[in-house]
Motif scaffolding. Structure first.
Motif, PDB file in Angstrom:
ATOM      1  N   GLY A 142      25.922  36.517  25.935  1.00  0.00           N
ATOM      2  CA  GLY A 142      26.932  36.022  24.897  1.00  0.00           C
ATOM      3  C   GLY A 142      27.621  34.745  25.440  1.00  0.00           C
ATOM      4  N   ILE A 143      28.224  34.272  24.986  1.00  0.00           N
ATOM      5  CA  ILE A 143      28.722  32.845  25.174  1.00  0.00           C
ATOM      6  C   ILE A 143      29.390  32.884  26.630  1.00  0.00           C
ATOM      7  CG2 ILE A 143      29.413  32.083  22.866  1.00  0.00           C
ATOM      8  CD1 ILE A 143      32.334  32.725  23.567  1.00  0.00           C
ATOM      9  N   TRP A 144      29.984  33.834  27.254  1.00  0.00           N
ATOM     10  CA  TRP A 144      30.496  33.773  28.745  1.00  0.00           C
ATOM     11  C   TRP A 144      29.383  34.421  29.537  1.00  0.00           C
ATOM     12  CZ3 TRP A 144      35.026  36.236  25.682  1.00  0.00           C
ATOM     13  CH2 TRP A 144      35.671  35.304  25.239  1.00  0.00           C
ATOM     14  N   ARG A 145      28.080  34.426  29.196  1.00  0.00           N
ATOM     15  CA  ARG A 145      26.986  35.050  30.145  1.00  0.00           C
ATOM     16  C   ARG A 145      27.321  34.592  31.418  1.00  0.00           C
ATOM     17  NH1 ARG A 145      20.583  34.758  29.162  1.00  0.00           N
ATOM     18  NH2 ARG A 145      19.973  36.233  31.066  1.00  0.00           N
ATOM     19  N   ASN A 146      26.967  35.551  32.533  1.00  0.00           N
ATOM     20  CA  ASN A 146      27.349  35.273  34.033  1.00  0.00           C
ATOM     21  C   ASN A 146      28.661  34.852  34.524  1.00  0.00           C
ATOM     22  OD1 ASN A 146      24.638  36.053  34.441  1.00  0.00           O
ATOM     23  ND2 ASN A 146      23.717  33.906  33.858  1.00  0.00           N
ATOM     24  N   ARG A 147      29.384  34.846  33.556  1.00  0.00           N
ATOM     25  CA  ARG A 147      31.121  34.733  33.888  1.00  0.00           C
ATOM     26  C   ARG A 147      31.546  35.955  34.612  1.00  0.00           C
ATOM     27  NH1 ARG A 147      34.011  30.632  31.093  1.00  0.00           N
ATOM     28  NH2 ARG A 147      35.677  30.944  32.361  1.00  0.00           N
ATOM     29  N   PHE A 148      32.518  35.680  35.630  1.00  0.00           N
ATOM     30  CA  PHE A 148      32.922  37.233  36.222  1.00  0.00           C
ATOM     31  C   PHE A 148      34.123  37.497  35.842  1.00  0.00           C
ATOM     32  CE2 PHE A 148      29.033  35.825  38.643  1.00  0.00           C
ATOM     33  CZ  PHE A 148      28.608  36.980  39.032  1.00  0.00           C
ATOM     34  N   LEU A 149      34.590  38.672  35.979  1.00  0.00           N
ATOM     35  CA  LEU A 149      35.917  39.252  35.703  1.00  0.00           C
ATOM     36  C   LEU A 149      36.467  39.885  37.060  1.00  0.00           C
ATOM     37  CD1 LEU A 149      35.513  41.264  32.331  1.00  0.00           C
ATOM     38  CD2 LEU A 149      36.292  39.024  32.598  1.00  0.00           C
ATOM     39  N   LYS A 150      37.665  39.420  37.575  1.00  0.00           N
ATOM     40  CA  LYS A 150      38.118  40.050  38.586  1.00  0.00           C
ATOM     41  C   LYS A 150      38.615  41.383  38.558  1.00  0.00           C
ATOM     42  CE  LYS A 150      40.441  35.629  40.050  1.00  0.00           C
ATOM     43  NZ  LYS A 150      41.562  35.049  40.426  1.00  0.00           N
ATOM     44  N   VAL A 151      38.210  42.165  39.581  1.00  0.00           N
ATOM     45  CA  VAL A 151      38.502  43.660  39.605  1.00  0.00           C
ATOM     46  C   VAL A 151      39.568  43.922  40.535  1.00  0.00           C
ATOM     47  CG1 VAL A 151      37.573  45.995  40.037  1.00  0.00           C
ATOM     48  CG2 VAL A 151      36.092  44.360  39.017  1.00  0.00           C
ATOM     49  N   PRO A 152      40.879  44.305  40.071  1.00  0.00           N
ATOM     50  CA  PRO A 152      41.869  44.329  41.003  1.00  0.00           C
ATOM     51  C   PRO A 152      41.921  45.708  41.883  1.00  0.00           C
ATOM     52  CG  PRO A 152      42.704  44.986  38.966  1.00  0.00           C
ATOM     53  CD  PRO A 152      41.274  44.478  38.820  1.00  0.00           C
ATOM     54  N   ASN A 153      42.519  45.761  42.987  1.00  0.00           N
ATOM     55  CA  ASN A 153      42.666  47.061  43.697  1.00  0.00           C
ATOM     56  C   ASN A 153      43.533  47.998  43.236  1.00  0.00           C
ATOM     57  OD1 ASN A 153      42.067  48.781  45.806  1.00  0.00           O
ATOM     58  ND2 ASN A 153      43.060  47.628  47.063  1.00  0.00           N
ATOM     59  N   ILE A 154      43.021  48.833  42.244  1.00  0.00           N
ATOM     60  CA  ILE A 154      43.808  49.629  41.692  1.00  0.00           C
ATOM     61  C   ILE A 154      43.418  51.151  41.651  1.00  0.00           C
ATOM     62  CG2 ILE A 154      45.026  50.338  39.268  1.00  0.00           C
ATOM     63  CD1 ILE A 154      45.317  47.415  38.748  1.00  0.00           C
ATOM     64  N   GLU A 155      44.065  52.369  41.926  1.00  0.00           N
ATOM     65  CA  GLU A 155      43.436  53.480  41.971  1.00  0.00           C
ATOM     66  C   GLU A 155      42.965  54.032  40.740  1.00  0.00           C
ATOM     67  OE1 GLU A 155      44.667  58.033  43.769  1.00  0.00           O
ATOM     68  OE2 GLU A 155      46.240  56.383  43.723  1.00  0.00           O
ATOM     69  N   ASN A 156      42.020  54.598  40.773  1.00  0.00           N
ATOM     70  CA  ASN A 156      41.196  54.960  39.612  1.00  0.00           C
ATOM     71  C   ASN A 156      40.787  54.219  38.581  1.00  0.00           C
ATOM     72  OD1 ASN A 156      41.781  57.616  40.287  1.00  0.00           O
ATOM     73  ND2 ASN A 156      43.693  57.841  39.494  1.00  0.00           N
ATOM     74  N   LEU A 157      40.730  52.719  38.867  1.00  0.00           N
ATOM     75  CA  LEU A 157      40.088  51.758  38.121  1.00  0.00           C
ATOM     76  C   LEU A 157      38.729  51.770  38.426  1.00  0.00           C
ATOM     77  CD1 LEU A 157      40.846  49.321  36.119  1.00  0.00           C
ATOM     78  CD2 LEU A 157      40.503  47.806  38.005  1.00  0.00           C
ATOM     79  N   ARG A 158      37.949  52.031  37.483  1.00  0.00           N
ATOM     80  CA  ARG A 158      36.589  52.223  37.167  1.00  0.00           C
ATOM     81  C   ARG A 158      35.770  51.299  36.175  1.00  0.00           C
ATOM     82  NH1 ARG A 158      34.026  54.698  34.351  1.00  0.00           N
ATOM     83  NH2 ARG A 158      35.927  56.233  33.581  1.00  0.00           N
ATOM     84  N   PRO A 159      35.405  50.486  36.502  1.00  0.00           N
ATOM     85  CA  PRO A 159      34.812  49.263  35.387  1.00  0.00           C
ATOM     86  C   PRO A 159      33.472  49.901  34.915  1.00  0.00           C
ATOM     87  CG  PRO A 159      35.541  47.811  37.295  1.00  0.00           C
ATOM     88  CD  PRO A 159      35.724  49.244  37.436  1.00  0.00           C
ATOM     89  N   THR A 160      33.074  49.950  33.704  1.00  0.00           N
ATOM     90  CA  THR A 160      32.087  50.420  33.093  1.00  0.00           C
ATOM     91  C   THR A 160      30.751  49.323  33.878  1.00  0.00           C
ATOM     92  OG1 THR A 160      32.761  50.997  30.986  1.00  0.00           O
ATOM     93  CG2 THR A 160      30.351  50.483  30.992  1.00  0.00           C
ATOM     94  N   SER A 161      30.068  50.001  34.407  1.00  0.00           N
ATOM     95  CA  SER A 161      28.739  49.526  35.330  1.00  0.00           C
ATOM     96  C   SER A 161      28.172  48.363  34.327  1.00  0.00           C
ATOM     97  CB  SER A 161      28.037  50.358  35.587  1.00  0.00           C
ATOM     98  OG  SER A 161      26.905  50.991  34.645  1.00  0.00           O
TER      99      SER A 161
END
Length: 196
Positions: free
Chosen positions: A22-41
């Motif tokens: 999409g329009i933000w292809r290859n942009r990155f989102l930060k993943v904070p160090n939070i317990e049980n935070l599990r972004p969709t692969s």
């Protein structure tokens, strides 16, 4: 009592995930160090949005248990009309807001609220697509699906995406709801449910 400061240091964001297309292809989102935070692969997101390729444009989406916002931002990147992000952890909700501003989304709705409380409240909008990816340890998919079913949340022919651990029991679906797509990657089961 002083308010707890949100740390924005590099140590607070040990990882990052890529928007696939999409329009933000290859942009990155930060993943904070939070317990049980599990972004969709990335692999699961790519498969999901291939399933939704004809449904995402102009869709109104609800990203419950938003975490990093990866599902919602992927949807917006691919042409969704809007996404409402619901995230109870303050640091994660703050980061979604900051990412939305970075992407130029000035009016993006980000609620720092528990998903069950949100679904128990009033609603003036119907959603076409709902993303459900709660922490596996919460084991509340059946309860959330029940609230979506009984509340005034879903448009006609809406779709609900769920993720769960393969050791968890697949939630019972309301009458007329059916699984249109289902896959297992590693130890995660994910499925797209059609609402009738």
């Amino acid at each position: 009592m002083p308010r707890k400061k949100i740390s924005l240091s590099k140590k607070s964001y040990p990882g990052r995930i890529r928007i696939v297309s999409g329009i933000w292809r290859n942009r990155f989102l930060k993943v904070p160090n939070i317990e049980n935070l599990r972004p969709t692969s990335e692999r699961a997101r790519e498969t999901l949005f291939n399933w939704l390729i004809h449904d995402i444009p102009n869709a109104r989406c609800l990203d419950l248990f938003a975490g990093t916002g990866s599902l919602g931002f992927e949807a917006l990147s691919r042409g969704a009309y809007s996404v409402t992000f619901i995230e109870k952890i303050k640091q994660a909700a703050h980061l979604i807001t900051e990412t939305a501003k970075l992407f130029g989304l000035k009016d993006q709705v980000v609620n720092n609220q528990d998903a069950l409380s949100f679904l128990g409240g009033e609603n003036d909008q119907l959603y076409d697509i709902v993303f459900l990816d709660p922490p596996f340890s919460d084991n509340i998919l059946s309860e959330v699906i029940g609230l979506l079913y009984r509340g005034n949340w879903l448009s006609k022919d809406a779709m609900v995406y769920i993720e769960l651990d393969i050791d968890q029991k697949f939630p019972e679906l309301p009458s007329g709801w059916y699984v249109s797509h289902k896959k297992i990657f590693s130890k995660v089961c994910f499925a797209l449910i059609k609402v009738n």
